[in-house]
Write a protein that holds these residues in place. Structure first.
Motif, PDB file in Angstrom:
ATOM      1  N   LEU A 130      19.426   2.880  34.283  1.00 59.77           N
ATOM      2  CA  LEU A 130      18.042   2.566  34.656  1.00 59.77           C
ATOM      3  C   LEU A 130      17.985   1.302  35.508  1.00 59.77           C
ATOM      4  O   LEU A 130      17.349   1.272  36.567  1.00 59.77           O
ATOM      5  CB  LEU A 130      17.190   2.403  33.394  1.00 59.77           C
ATOM      6  CG  LEU A 130      15.774   1.848  33.569  1.00 59.77           C
ATOM      7  CD1 LEU A 130      14.908   2.789  34.386  1.00 59.77           C
ATOM      8  CD2 LEU A 130      15.139   1.595  32.213  1.00 59.77           C
TER       9      LEU A 130
ATOM     10  N   ILE B 261      19.597   1.816  39.003  1.00 60.39           N
ATOM     11  CA  ILE B 261      18.763   2.592  39.922  1.00 60.39           C
ATOM     12  C   ILE B 261      17.509   1.817  40.341  1.00 60.39           C
ATOM     13  O   ILE B 261      17.176   1.760  41.523  1.00 60.39           O
ATOM     14  CB  ILE B 261      18.368   3.949  39.294  1.00 60.39           C
ATOM     15  CG1 ILE B 261      19.611   4.827  39.106  1.00 60.39           C
ATOM     16  CG2 ILE B 261      17.317   4.667  40.148  1.00 60.39           C
ATOM     17  CD1 ILE B 261      19.367   6.093  38.298  1.00 60.39           C
ATOM     18  N   TRP B 262      16.805   1.211  39.386  1.00 53.11           N
ATOM     19  CA  TRP B 262      15.537   0.549  39.690  1.00 53.11           C
ATOM     20  C   TRP B 262      15.666  -0.960  39.869  1.00 53.11           C
ATOM     21  O   TRP B 262      14.695  -1.617  40.213  1.00 53.11           O
ATOM     22  CB  TRP B 262      14.482   0.885  38.634  1.00 53.11           C
ATOM     23  CG  TRP B 262      13.726   2.108  39.040  1.00 53.11           C
ATOM     24  CD1 TRP B 262      12.621   2.143  39.825  1.00 53.11           C
ATOM     25  CD2 TRP B 262      14.023   3.472  38.719  1.00 53.11           C
ATOM     26  NE1 TRP B 262      12.224   3.443  40.011  1.00 53.11           N
ATOM     27  CE2 TRP B 262      13.070   4.286  39.340  1.00 53.11           C
ATOM     28  CE3 TRP B 262      15.020   4.082  37.967  1.00 53.11           C
ATOM     29  CZ2 TRP B 262      13.057   5.666  39.237  1.00 53.11           C
ATOM     30  CZ3 TRP B 262      15.008   5.456  37.867  1.00 53.11           C
ATOM     31  CH2 TRP B 262      14.050   6.234  38.493  1.00 53.11           C
TER      32      TRP B 262
ATOM     33  N   TRP C 145      13.190  -4.376  37.091  1.00 54.63           N
ATOM     34  CA  TRP C 145      12.567  -3.532  36.071  1.00 54.63           C
ATOM     35  C   TRP C 145      12.549  -4.247  34.718  1.00 54.63           C
ATOM     36  O   TRP C 145      11.601  -4.090  33.953  1.00 54.63           O
ATOM     37  CB  TRP C 145      13.290  -2.181  35.943  1.00 54.63           C
ATOM     38  CG  TRP C 145      12.567  -1.252  35.010  1.00 54.63           C
ATOM     39  CD1 TRP C 145      11.568  -0.388  35.325  1.00 54.63           C
ATOM     40  CD2 TRP C 145      12.750  -1.143  33.588  1.00 54.63           C
ATOM     41  NE1 TRP C 145      11.112   0.261  34.196  1.00 54.63           N
ATOM     42  CE2 TRP C 145      11.833  -0.188  33.110  1.00 54.63           C
ATOM     43  CE3 TRP C 145      13.592  -1.759  32.675  1.00 54.63           C
ATOM     44  CZ2 TRP C 145      11.739   0.175  31.772  1.00 54.63           C
ATOM     45  CZ3 TRP C 145      13.510  -1.400  31.334  1.00 54.63           C
ATOM     46  CH2 TRP C 145      12.593  -0.441  30.892  1.00 54.63           C
TER      47      TRP C 145
ATOM     48  N   THR D 269       8.194  -0.568  33.634  1.00 54.26           N
ATOM     49  CA  THR D 269       7.160   0.443  33.831  1.00 54.26           C
ATOM     50  C   THR D 269       7.657   1.758  33.251  1.00 54.26           C
ATOM     51  O   THR D 269       8.865   2.001  33.163  1.00 54.26           O
ATOM     52  CB  THR D 269       6.824   0.601  35.328  1.00 54.26           C
ATOM     53  OG1 THR D 269       8.035   0.853  36.044  1.00 54.26           O
ATOM     54  CG2 THR D 269       6.148  -0.651  35.877  1.00 54.26           C
TER      55      THR D 269
ATOM     56  N   PRO E  79       9.925   4.952  35.675  1.00 56.13           N
ATOM     57  CA  PRO E  79      11.385   4.952  35.760  1.00 56.13           C
ATOM     58  C   PRO E  79      12.061   5.210  34.413  1.00 56.13           C
ATOM     59  O   PRO E  79      13.083   5.906  34.351  1.00 56.13           O
ATOM     60  CB  PRO E  79      11.712   3.543  36.270  1.00 56.13           C
ATOM     61  CG  PRO E  79      10.487   3.138  37.023  1.00 56.13           C
ATOM     62  CD  PRO E  79       9.346   3.736  36.250  1.00 56.13           C
TER      63      PRO E  79
END
Length: 163
Positions: free
Chosen positions: A84, A87-88, A92, A97, A100
């Motif tokens: 996670l 990728i973000w 993050w 949020t 995602p």
């Protein structure tokens, strides 16, 4: 903020939320939780070169398979939390949020569908189980709950840094 430590806490938290879902699912719907001992058995056999089984339940037990399975369960949760963040981005963690988190959570259902279930004898996407559609739905729901757990855990980690 210590990003690697945050990822570990988010992964452990999300996995714990998933485990709580397993308990609730058993209480509300009489659906047994996953047997991580079988995951440990599958992993244990890998050390001996056997990666695929016709039925993991019928394969010979491995010493410590429950511990191996539960440890792998939580380490995989941490790895998915790291995915996670990869990728973000680290941002993050500062502003978690739900989108995602749910995308990664539901996307991770590919791992059991394409790797674990075939390797343990259940077929691709549980195709060799008595009720494949039900097994697929349960996997998808569980991984969506994991995604929700990523979001909740991200929020807790972010909030803990704000204190």
């Amino acid at each position: 903020m210590n990003v690697p430590l945050s990822v570990v806490f988010i992964g452990i938290g999300a996995t714990a939320v998933t485990d709580l879902w397993g308990v609730a699912r058993r209480t509300m719907f009489d659906i047994p939780p996953p047997n991580f001992g079988m995951v440990g058995r599958w992993i244990g056999h890998m050390a001996h070169g056997q990666f695929r089984h016709n039925s993991i339940e019928k394969s010979s037990p491995i010493f410590g398979e429950r511990v191996i399975g539960w440890t792998a369960h939580y380490l995989i949760g941490v790895a998915f939390a790291a995915l996670l963040v990869v990728i973000w981005g680290q941002s993050w963690i500062y502003n978690p949020t739900i989108g995602p988190a749910l995308a990664v959570g539901t996307g991770t259902v590919a791992a059991p569908f394409l790797i674990m279930q075939p390797g343990m004898g259940a077929g691709v996407a549980a195709s060799r189980t008595p009720h494949p559609a039900s097994a697929r739905l349960q996997s998808l729901i569980t991984h969506a709950v994991f995604g929700l757990g990523l979001y909740i855990s991200g929020w807790v980690v972010q909030y803990s840094y704000a204190i």
